[in-house]
Write a protein that holds these residues in place. Structure first.
Motif, mmCIF file in Angstrom:
data_model
loop_
_atom_site.group_PDB
_atom_site.id
_atom_site.type_symbol
_atom_site.label_atom_id
_atom_site.label_comp_id
_atom_site.label_asym_id
_atom_site.label_seq_id
_atom_site.Cartn_x
_atom_site.Cartn_y
_atom_site.Cartn_z
ATOM 1 N N ASP A 1 0.764 -1.156 -0.052
ATOM 2 C CA ASP A 1 -0.114 0.183 0.205
ATOM 3 C C ASP A 1 0.637 0.938 0.123
ATOM 4 O OD1 ASP A 1 0.800 -0.818 2.677
ATOM 5 O OD2 ASP A 1 -0.771 0.524 3.716
ATOM 6 N N GLN A 2 1.934 1.148 0.667
ATOM 7 C CA GLN A 2 2.734 2.313 0.607
ATOM 8 C C GLN A 2 3.328 2.611 -0.851
ATOM 9 O OE1 GLN A 2 5.826 0.635 3.816
ATOM 10 N NE2 GLN A 2 5.184 2.745 4.918
ATOM 11 N N ALA A 3 3.774 1.478 -1.353
ATOM 12 C CA ALA A 3 4.482 1.454 -2.596
ATOM 13 C C ALA A 3 3.747 2.061 -3.766
ATOM 14 C CB ALA A 3 5.093 0.235 -3.330
ATOM 15 N N THR A 4 2.504 1.628 -3.632
ATOM 16 C CA THR A 4 1.332 2.341 -4.771
ATOM 17 C C THR A 4 1.267 3.736 -4.554
ATOM 18 O OG1 THR A 4 -0.661 1.822 -3.152
ATOM 19 C CG2 THR A 4 0.082 0.121 -5.187
ATOM 20 N N LYS A 5 1.462 4.524 -3.417
ATOM 21 C CA LYS A 5 1.268 5.649 -3.155
ATOM 22 C C LYS A 5 2.629 6.295 -3.438
ATOM 23 C CE LYS A 5 -2.311 5.041 0.492
ATOM 24 N NZ LYS A 5 -2.403 4.955 1.940
ATOM 25 N N PHE A 6 3.555 5.800 -3.114
ATOM 26 C CA PHE A 6 5.136 6.479 -3.116
ATOM 27 C C PHE A 6 5.592 6.505 -4.277
ATOM 28 C CE2 PHE A 6 9.731 5.495 -3.568
ATOM 29 C CZ PHE A 6 10.267 6.555 -2.834
ATOM 30 N N TRP A 7 5.463 5.495 -5.318
ATOM 31 C CA TRP A 7 6.128 5.398 -6.505
ATOM 32 C C TRP A 7 5.585 6.513 -7.432
ATOM 33 C CZ3 TRP A 7 10.883 4.274 -6.767
ATOM 34 C CH2 TRP A 7 11.407 3.266 -6.073
ATOM 35 N N PRO A 8 4.477 6.810 -7.656
ATOM 36 C CA PRO A 8 4.144 8.047 -8.386
ATOM 37 C C PRO A 8 4.563 9.478 -7.926
ATOM 38 C CG PRO A 8 1.977 6.434 -7.752
ATOM 39 C CD PRO A 8 3.196 6.315 -7.418
ATOM 40 N N LEU A 9 4.595 9.562 -6.839
ATOM 41 C CA LEU A 9 4.864 10.947 -6.068
ATOM 42 C C LEU A 9 6.621 10.993 -6.318
ATOM 43 C CD1 LEU A 9 3.313 10.677 -2.531
ATOM 44 C CD2 LEU A 9 2.984 12.183 -4.559
ATOM 45 N N TYR A 10 7.374 9.783 -6.130
ATOM 46 C CA TYR A 10 8.795 9.651 -6.477
ATOM 47 C C TYR A 10 9.276 10.016 -7.824
ATOM 48 C CZ TYR A 10 13.489 7.953 -6.506
ATOM 49 O OH TYR A 10 14.829 7.940 -6.630
ATOM 50 N N ASN A 11 8.414 9.229 -8.574
ATOM 51 C CA ASN A 11 8.866 9.463 -10.238
ATOM 52 C C ASN A 11 8.441 10.675 -10.709
ATOM 53 O OD1 ASN A 11 9.464 6.798 -10.309
ATOM 54 N ND2 ASN A 11 7.385 6.204 -10.882
ATOM 55 N N GLN A 12 7.281 11.333 -10.088
ATOM 56 C CA GLN A 12 7.137 12.930 -10.679
ATOM 57 C C GLN A 12 8.147 13.829 -10.209
ATOM 58 O OE1 GLN A 12 4.473 13.978 -12.718
ATOM 59 N NE2 GLN A 12 5.951 15.554 -12.759
ATOM 60 N N TYR A 13 8.576 13.677 -8.839
ATOM 61 C CA TYR A 13 9.506 14.539 -8.275
ATOM 62 C C TYR A 13 10.955 14.252 -8.905
ATOM 63 C CZ TYR A 13 13.139 15.901 -5.077
ATOM 64 O OH TYR A 13 14.279 16.347 -4.483
ATOM 65 N N GLU B 1 11.340 13.494 -11.985
ATOM 66 C CA GLU B 1 11.272 14.068 -13.486
ATOM 67 C C GLU B 1 11.646 15.394 -13.294
ATOM 68 O OE1 GLU B 1 7.596 14.682 -16.750
ATOM 69 O OE2 GLU B 1 7.970 12.458 -15.848
ATOM 70 N N ASP B 2 10.520 16.158 -12.555
ATOM 71 C CA ASP B 2 10.733 17.548 -12.275
ATOM 72 C C ASP B 2 12.113 17.865 -11.861
ATOM 73 O OD1 ASP B 2 8.034 17.647 -12.723
ATOM 74 O OD2 ASP B 2 7.292 17.881 -10.681
ATOM 75 N N ARG B 3 12.789 17.284 -10.861
ATOM 76 C CA ARG B 3 14.163 17.762 -10.523
ATOM 77 C C ARG B 3 15.259 17.401 -11.530
ATOM 78 N NH1 ARG B 3 18.774 15.285 -8.430
ATOM 79 N NH2 ARG B 3 19.473 16.140 -6.691
ATOM 80 N N GLY B 4 14.977 16.497 -12.271
ATOM 81 C CA GLY B 4 15.856 16.145 -13.556
ATOM 82 C C GLY B 4 15.991 17.178 -14.394
ATOM 83 N N ILE B 5 14.521 17.890 -14.779
ATOM 84 C CA ILE B 5 14.628 19.021 -15.792
ATOM 85 C C ILE B 5 15.190 20.177 -15.049
ATOM 86 C CG2 ILE B 5 12.758 20.658 -16.621
ATOM 87 C CD1 ILE B 5 10.820 18.164 -16.658
ATOM 88 N N LEU B 6 14.994 20.514 -13.729
ATOM 89 C CA LEU B 6 15.723 21.735 -13.219
ATOM 90 C C LEU B 6 17.169 21.393 -13.050
ATOM 91 C CD1 LEU B 6 13.337 22.255 -10.358
ATOM 92 C CD2 LEU B 6 13.710 23.724 -12.340
ATOM 93 N N MET B 7 17.682 20.387 -13.029
ATOM 94 C CA MET B 7 19.273 19.985 -12.928
ATOM 95 C C MET B 7 19.847 20.115 -14.296
ATOM 96 S SD MET B 7 19.870 19.449 -9.899
ATOM 97 C CE MET B 7 21.679 18.957 -9.891
ATOM 98 N N ASP B 8 18.977 19.538 -15.389
ATOM 99 C CA ASP B 8 19.552 19.840 -16.868
ATOM 100 C C ASP B 8 19.563 21.431 -17.163
ATOM 101 O OD1 ASP B 8 19.543 17.288 -17.166
ATOM 102 O OD2 ASP B 8 17.417 17.176 -18.413
ATOM 103 N N LYS B 9 18.682 22.202 -16.438
ATOM 104 C CA LYS B 9 18.770 23.564 -16.514
ATOM 105 C C LYS B 9 20.090 24.247 -16.053
ATOM 106 C CE LYS B 9 13.851 24.442 -17.437
ATOM 107 N NZ LYS B 9 12.731 25.120 -17.144
#
Length: 150
Positions: free
Chosen positions: A50-62, A64-72
């Protein structure tokens, strides 16, 4: 206990074939890398289903967003090696600081959201577990490189 054995087997299988070369150069199989990362983090944080189903979408989005900023930020850092004026340098510094603030803001929001999905202790361990995974991939790559040179 069987759950941990299954996770370890998936992780070991994914990890062992992770560094396989593709034709045309050293390319990592991103899907295998991500599968190994998921197995590693899930195992190390001892995430329940139950934790994993909630955690992974949050982690993946974070991530992705972090990667975009780091690339900039990387783009700004690379362009600083060119000939630039003082005015352009000031502008670049401000832009980089703004991006770093955005990173911090995103991390704050992520931590607020993720501690609703996992425990605060698990959230605190996340950064270390992520670094540990990266170190293991790096060590495996170095071992793989040494094997190819011999």
């Amino acid at each position: 206990m069987k759950k941990y054995n299954l996770i370890f087997i998936v992780f070991a299988f994914s990890f062992s074939s992770l560094l396989a070369q593709r034709p045309g150069g050293q390319q990592y199989d991103k899907e295998k890398l991500e599968a190994a990362r998921v197995a590693f983090i899930t195992n190390r944080l001892d995430l329940k289903a139950d934790q994993a189903t909630k955690f992974w979408p949050l982690y993946n989005q974070y991530n992705e967003d972090r990667g975009i900023l780091m690339d900039k930020i990387s783009t700004i850092n690379r362009s600083s090696s060119q000939e630039i004026t003082d005015a352009k340098a000031r502008e670049m510094i401000q832009e980089r600081l703004s991006l770093q603030q955005q990173l911090l803001d995103k991390e704050k929001i992520f931590m607020e959201e993720v501690t609703k999905a996992i425990t605060p202790v698990q959230a605190m361990k996340l950064g270390g577990v992520n670094r540990e995974f990266t170190r293991q991939v790096y060590r495996m790559q170095q071992g793989s490189d040494r094997g190819r040179r011999n």
